[in-house]
Design a protein around this motif. Structure first.
Motif, short mmCIF file in Angstrom:
data_model
loop_
_atom_site.label_atom_id
_atom_site.label_comp_id
_atom_site.label_asym_id
_atom_site.label_seq_id
_atom_site.Cartn_x
_atom_site.Cartn_y
_atom_site.Cartn_z
N SER A 64 16.20 14.85 18.19
CA SER A 64 15.15 13.87 17.91
C SER A 64 14.63 13.27 19.20
N ALA A 65 15.57 12.89 20.08
CA ALA A 65 15.17 12.27 21.34
C ALA A 65 14.33 13.23 22.16
N SER A 77 10.89 13.71 20.48
CA SER A 77 10.05 12.52 20.53
C SER A 77 9.61 12.21 21.95
N THR A 114 5.82 12.40 23.13
CA THR A 114 5.18 11.19 23.64
C THR A 114 4.57 11.44 25.00
N PHE A 156 5.91 7.73 19.95
CA PHE A 156 7.35 7.91 19.83
C PHE A 156 7.80 7.66 18.40
N SER A 177 6.55 10.54 16.05
CA SER A 177 7.25 11.81 16.15
C SER A 177 8.71 11.67 15.72
N TRP A 178 9.30 10.53 15.92
CA TRP A 178 10.68 10.32 15.48
C TRP A 178 10.75 10.38 13.96
N ASN A 179 9.73 9.81 13.31
CA ASN A 179 9.73 9.73 11.85
C ASN A 179 8.98 10.88 11.18
N GLN A 195 8.85 18.41 10.64
CA GLN A 195 10.09 18.88 11.26
C GLN A 195 10.96 19.66 10.28
N THR A 245 16.37 17.56 13.34
CA THR A 245 16.35 16.24 13.94
C THR A 245 17.17 15.31 13.04
N ASN A 271 16.47 12.66 11.32
CA ASN A 271 15.94 12.28 10.00
C ASN A 271 16.05 13.42 9.00
N VAL A 290 14.93 4.15 17.30
CA VAL A 290 13.52 3.82 17.39
C VAL A 290 13.31 2.31 17.30
#
Lengths: 296, 282, 460
Positions: free
Chosen positions: B76-77, B80, B84, B204, B207-209, B214, B225, B227, B260
């Motif tokens: 995920s990191a 993201s 970003t 960020f 894309s994380w959420n 994904q 990831t 999530n 996040v």
């Protein structure tokens, strides 16, 4: 020949502009434009992964005959019409209330309201699913403490829209509040001082000066919320699966259902096109309405 | 500068707003306390307002080794941060060109970008997937990153921010002999810092959420990831039942939301400043 | 000046886009076996190479059921969801070095065949697909599945119980199956002194009145114990709800005509009225349109649910949660006999391929899985073997043995899983139940609605 030469010279002069444009635009074409065009293209075919037969307007005719589609359009518009004005007004009221506070206090409130927004839709929906649960949901329990009968939040077609609106509002109002607070900060206090000296009441100040000066923010917020409403998918998927018999299905969700449940990708593409058209229509109309009235 | 009180009945309204603020945070409270409850406790009737026997069992399950949860966080990191960074770069480049440069079809190209701003992902899911597959990007991080970096709203935002920047700056720099890249790097970028930080935080978060895309693109369990992994996890309990374990789901939610959230709090100032730029300046 | 540029710019752009689009639009049509991206075969594409001496490459797709883990005899290799497919592939490859098997796990969490669908859409068609039968008819309808008529000997065919495998147009190879029936937490009934209201162990049948009496006796709202549960939020496990209707004489289709549903009948209406009465009397969890079968499992495990209409898959849960499980038939109306049971079948399908070597290898893999893995998998799913020769191998516990006997006694009924529109059928059935449960339609109206809606979809 002369014209061609001119074009080429100009292109050379513009080469740096192209340098900045082209990398991003290629990606944009590949992953935004071309899939969209392909969706439109597919909508005219009967496509079920194995065969692709030309169907002309067949998918569209079938679409309009589909009860799920009609319900989706109705619900999508319903959500848009309820959520957008409601969240605008509520956010504005909250923003005006916390604006006069000191910086520290303001950021506490801002952070509190915005925190749900930071978390993604999947997690928020999972939490609310648990909260709304008919058996071990905490919401009914709390209501019972006040002597209120348990409600069938997601199970009843009469309350499901309300439940979804509740979730969306609590989830998204944070960013709107931040925007309004900033907008308020941009208003020159001298204007309001002057109005007060002229004997205007607070209400008059608010409606005649503050509100019109917040117009750009309002326009922006209204557009953003509308777009959000049209893209409601995760929340519906997890919370209601379309609600008791399509009582809460939205276009975005129905597209997913038609594609992966029915396997009718042509039909889903047609619905996708309809969604795009609807988005465009509503956004344009709203923009014209909101920015049409010029006041000074 | 004294702040004006707007509207009547300030104290009453403040109370109401405070109550609303608490209400809005209650689901998060529920998530955090739920993450410390065993499944039986999550189904208690009446519900435990405060966990009576808090346990770390759910977290142990997530990180306990059956699932590569740390790997998921790392993925995920990675995704993201890359998304970003790339997005900031590309959107600024596009925004700069649209704001300050002249070229053929500028308006047409810009309108095209705007028009796709409201496009719902579901409409184009299958063709998008086919495109990604065709380019050989399936099950790769590149495939999860690249399709989301040209965010029409981001382009719009950067353009709106750069447009009002004084042209004299650029002109004088050109006269002084600065190259285009130099101008971009040393004038445009620094001046756009507020907008960049805002856009950065938003990208960020987005894309994380970004659950749907994904879960479609990333196939191997190793490449999920956080999530995606957590969503599958909530329904997958050792012991072979189909039950939905709210304890796991809530713990997974906390794990998915915490990074996040921390980023947001660290950068709240910049985020707020920049977010309003795009809106307030209209 | 500017106007001229813009005039041809737009059409030029459009032309470029159309060209780009059609270039990319070549996939997804009838050529099923070509799927290689022109940009080079990445790891992820199964390059289908034919030719002597070269490896035969197969794509083995299967659904990652969340309960197929720790398969007996292969625990180490099946720790995670979907591992069992890889384990089968690895074992097969060890015995057949000339075949290379790549595994594609269909994510069961989404409840649909999304993963597989998207693969197929990009031209990556599998050679085998293992899943529940209901998932597979869709692909049969698309004409993608190979019939297995020439690949089985007569002995192999007769080995299958109850003639569920024939040599005519047979397109799926059943691995194991389980009936949907009534699963009872006997301990809860004993605690309520109501165990005597349950059917006796040698005749697991009862009437609707007996059923209602049992529910009333075990109902304990103050202790948070619900008698039973109805669900109509998603299409998942709707066969559990259908189970109440079969004993009344309801039938989804007549014979092999899958173009018109025969569910709309007075018998079915009576069955629906019975189901509604369970809800009306407060004997089912309230809010069925917000409940799914996941809730049923959770509550059953939590021992807050006494009766669950589900597959006989609770032995493991019962022993770890500490209650006694008891399996019986759905209740039948007093004027009729016991109703048949619907079988939930896990099957393997072999898909068409232009390369006959691939089909051969696929059938070999299918038979390998049936021989070596069908029984352990059925154990972990709480299901029953479908072959006589495997009956002995499957260590059927007392309760499962009773289930096998029950099935033998009352027979089976179909719900139309062979129809390509089966997912639509389940979803429409769920909607019909939703109408019924929220009181928007009477049973008769609901059935009329169901018939109209489903028939329209079946014609397609």
């Amino acid at each position: 020949m002369q014209a061609l030469k001119k074009v080429v010279t100009n292109l050379y002069k513009q080469r740096w502009a192209w340098f900045f444009i082209i990398p991003g635009y290629i990606i944009f074409l590949l992953f935004n434009i071309i899939p969209t065009l392909r969706t439109v293209y597919t909508s005219f075919f009967d496509y079920n992964l194995a065969t692709m037969e030309f169907a002309g307007l067949g998918n569209y005719i079938k679409l309009f005959g589909s009860q799920a589609f009609r319900a989706s359009v109705r619900n999508t518009l319903l959500f848009a019409v309820i959520i957008t004005p409601l969240s605008t007004v509520v956010s504005l009221l909250i923003a005006t209330t916390i604006f006069p506070l000191g910086n520290k206090a303001q950021s506490v409130y801002r952070g509190a309201f915005f925190l749900p927004n930071v978390i993604g839709g999947v997690i928020i929906s999972a939490i609310w699913l648990w909260i709304f649960h008919p058996v071990y949901g905490v919401l009914n329990y709390v209501l019972s403490l006040f002597g209120v009968q348990p409600l069938l939040w997601l199970a009843d077609s009469k309350t499901v829209i309300f439940s979804v609106v509740l979730v969306i509002m609590s989830w998204t109002c944070g960013s709107l509040i931040i925007l309004y607070v900033a907008g308020l900060g941009n208003i020159d206090p001298c204007l309001m001082e002057a109005a007060k000296i002229d004997g205007a009441s607070p209400a008059q100040v608010f409606f005649r000066i503050t509100l019109p000066l917040l117009k750009p923010v309002t326009t922006f917020i209204v557009t953003t919320q509308l777009i959000n409403c049209f893209q409601l998918w995760e929340v519906i998927y997890l919370l209601t699966d379309g609600g008791p018999v399509n009582a809460s299905t939205t276009l975005a969700f129905d597209i997913y259902k038609k594609a992966f449940l029915l396997g009718d990708y042509g039909l889903a593409a047609a619905e996708g096109v309809m969604l795009i058209v609807l988005c465009a229509l509503v956004s344009l109309t709203t923009l014209r309405m909101v920015s049409g009235k010029e006041e000074k | 500068m004294g702040k004006q009180k707007i509207g009547p009945g300030g104290a009453v309204r403040l109370t109401i707003v405070s109550v609303m603020g608490i209400l809005v945070l209650l689901p998060l409270y529920w998530m955090v306390t739920g993450s410390f409850k065993v499944m039986k406790a999550t189904m208690a009737v009446p519900p435990e307002i405060f966990p009576q026997n808090p346990t770390l069992e759910n977290y142990a399950f997530i990180f306990g080794g059956h699932f590569p949860a740390f790997r998921w966080l790392f993925n995920s990191a990675l995704i993201s941060l890359s998304a970003t960074f790339l997005s900031l770069l590309i959107c600024t480049m596009l925004g700069y060109a649209f704001a300050k440069k002249q070229f053929y079809g500028k308006n047409v190209l810009f309108v095209l970008v705007l028009v796709t701003m409201m496009l719902p992902r579901q409409s184009v899911l299958i063709p998008l997937f086919q495109m990604v597959k065709k380019l050989g990007l399936l099950n790769t991080f590149v495939g999860a990153i690249v399709p989301i970096i040209v965010w029409p709203y981001g382009v719009f935002m950067m353009r709106q921010f750069i447009a009002p920047l004084p042209n004299e700056l650029i002109e004088s720099a050109t006269i002084d002999g600065a190259s285009e890249l130099r101008i971009f790097r040393q004038i445009i970028l620094p001046l756009s810092a507020p907008a960049l930080s805002a856009l950065g935080v938003i990208m960020f978060m987005n894309s994380w959420n970004d659950f749907m895309w994904q879960s479609v693109v990333l196939r191997e369990v190793e490449s999920w990831t956080i999530n995606v992994g957590v969503a599958v996890l909530a329904k997958n309990t050792i012991g072979g039942s189909n039950t939905i374990n709210y304890g796991y789901a809530m713990a997974g939610g906390v794990v998915g939301a915490l990074p996040v959230t921390l980023i947001f709090f660290a950068l709240q100032k910049y985020f707020v400043k920049g977010l309003t730029m795009g809106a307030v300046k209209g | 000046m500017k106007k001229t540029y813009q005039k041809w710019l737009i059409p030029a752009l459009c032309l470029a886009m159309v060209l780009a689009m059609t270039a990319c639009g070549g996939s997804g049509n009838a050529s099923k076996t070509t799927g290689n991206a022109p940009g080079g075969a990445q790891s992820g594409d199964s390059g289908k190479s034919a030719g002597n001496g070269e490896k035969v490459k197969l794509l083995f797709a299967g659904t990652g059921f969340s309960n197929i883990i720790n398969v007996p005899g292969h625990e180490d290799a099946t720790q995670n969801v979907g591992d069992y497919l890889k384990a089968i592939a690895n074992e097969f490859m060890a015995e057949n070095p000339h075949v290379e098997v790549e595994v594609l796990v269909n994510n069961a969490a989404s409840g649909t065949t999304e993963t597989l669908d998207v693969e197929i859409a990009s031209g990556n068609v599998p050679n085998l697909f293992f899943s529940k039968e209901a998932d597979q008819s869709k692909y049969m309808g698309m004409g993608m599945i190979q019939t297995l008529d020439n690949y089985f000997t007569d002995e192999e065919v007769t080995d299958y119980i109850g003639g569920i495998m024939t040599n005519q147009n047979e397109w799926r190879m059943p691995m194991f199956s389980a009936p949907k029936l009534i699963c009872i937490n006997k301990t809860l009934f004993e605690n309520a002194d109501a165990a005597h209201l349950l059917p006796s162990p040698d005749d697991r049948n009862w009437t609707t009145d007996e059923y209602m009496n049992a529910l009333r006796a075990v109902n304990n709202p103050s202790a948070g114990i619900f008698p039973t549960i109805l669900f109509a939020k998603t299409a998942s496990a709707q066969e559990s709800m259908m189970g109440y209707l079969w004993p009344f004489g309801a039938r989804m289709f007549s014979g092999s005509d899958l173009t018109k549903t025969t569910l709309n009948s007075p018998e079915t209406a009576q069955g629906l009225a019975f189901v509604k009465s369970i809800l009306d009397e407060g004997l089912a969890v309230n809010g069925p349109t917000a409940l799914t079968d996941d809730d049923m499992w959770a509550m059953f495990e939590n021992q807050t649910l006494a009766v669950a209409p589900e597959l006989p898959a609770f032995d493991g849960m019962a022993s770890s949660a500490g209650f006694e499980i008891y399996y019986v038939n759905y209740p039948h109306p007093a004027d009729k006999g016991p109703g048949p049971l619907w079988q939930f079948t896990y099957a393997l399908t072999v898909w068409k391929s232009e390369n006959p070597a691939e089909v051969e290898a696929s059938v070999a893999l299918a038979k390998f899985m049936a021989d070596k893995w069908a029984v352990p998998l059925s154990e972990v799913c709480g299901a029953l073997p479908v072959r006589e020769s495997q009956k002995a191998e499957a260590n059927l516990t007392g309760e499962l043995q009773a289930v096998v006997d029950l099935v033998g006694k009352v027979g089976t009924v179909g719900s139309g899983t062979a129809s390509p529109a089966y997912p639509v059928l389940r979803d429409t059935f769920k909607d019909m139940n939703a109408f019924l449960f929220i009181g928007e339609k009477t049973p008769e109206e609901a059935l009329v609605w169901f018939e109209e809606t489903l028939n329209a979809a079946l014609i397609r």
